[in-house]
Motif scaffolding. Structure first.
Motif, short mmCIF file in Angstrom:
data_model
loop_
_atom_site.label_atom_id
_atom_site.label_comp_id
_atom_site.label_asym_id
_atom_site.label_seq_id
_atom_site.Cartn_x
_atom_site.Cartn_y
_atom_site.Cartn_z
N ILE A 127 123.18 73.61 57.42
CA ILE A 127 123.41 73.61 58.87
C ILE A 127 124.89 73.37 59.16
N ASP A 128 125.51 72.48 58.41
CA ASP A 128 126.95 72.20 58.62
C ASP A 128 127.80 73.44 58.36
N ASP A 129 127.36 74.31 57.45
CA ASP A 129 128.11 75.52 57.11
C ASP A 129 127.90 76.65 58.12
N ASP A 135 127.94 78.72 61.55
CA ASP A 135 128.89 78.80 62.66
C ASP A 135 128.47 77.94 63.85
N ASN A 136 127.24 78.02 64.25
CA ASN A 136 126.75 77.27 65.41
C ASN A 136 125.90 76.08 65.02
N GLY A 137 126.05 75.62 63.80
CA GLY A 137 125.28 74.46 63.35
C GLY A 137 123.79 74.69 63.48
N ILE A 138 123.08 73.74 64.05
CA ILE A 138 121.63 73.81 64.18
C ILE A 138 121.19 74.94 65.13
N ASN A 158 120.89 69.73 55.62
CA ASN A 158 122.11 69.20 56.24
C ASN A 158 123.35 70.04 55.92
N TYR A 204 122.32 77.99 64.99
CA TYR A 204 122.61 79.25 64.30
C TYR A 204 121.47 80.24 64.54
#
Length: 125
Positions: free
Chosen positions: A28-30, A32-35, A25, A37
């Motif tokens: 993924i939050d970090d 740039d494009n989340g999930i 979690n 990426y």
């Protein structure tokens, strides 16, 4: 995660559970494009711990009955190790888990433990 190239629909609930259990979690939050990426060739833009967690999520998403964890806490800090240990308890409700580890966090458990010594496998508990 390269599972979905064959056009098979993504089971969003299952994917979310795999992300939670593998502790992806925050990672993924970090991104740039989340999930969404984009991971470079051989994951060169990921840390060892990130690669390890993605591998765990992929293994959980597959429909295998057994997951083998080889030094799963190797790249994790103490707090992440503790969270992972709790998650392994959840994972083991769904699948058989084999954990290969030198980490002391697995020492005091109810799991059946084995040790390899002098090229022989011995049950510890």
């Amino acid at each position: 995660m390269n599972f979905f190239e064959n056009g098979e629909p993504i089971d969003k609930e299952k994917l979310d559970r795999c992300i939670n259990l593998s502790m992806l979690n925050d990672i993924i939050d970090d991104f740039d494009n989340g999930i969404n990426y984009l991971i470079s060739d051989k994951g060169k833009n990921l840390s060892g711990g990130q690669k390890q967690r993605i591998g765990i999520a992929r293994a959980l998403y597959k429909n295998s009955n057994v997951i083998i964890f080889d030094e799963p806490t190797n790249s994790l800090d103490k707090l992440s190790k503790e969270k992972f240990f709790i998650n392994v308890k959840e994972i083991s409700k769904l699948k058989k888990c084999i954990i290969i580890s030198h980490d002391e966090i697995f020492k005091d458990t109810n799991y059946t433990r084995y040790q390899i010594r002098d090229k022989k496998i011995a049950k510890l508990n």
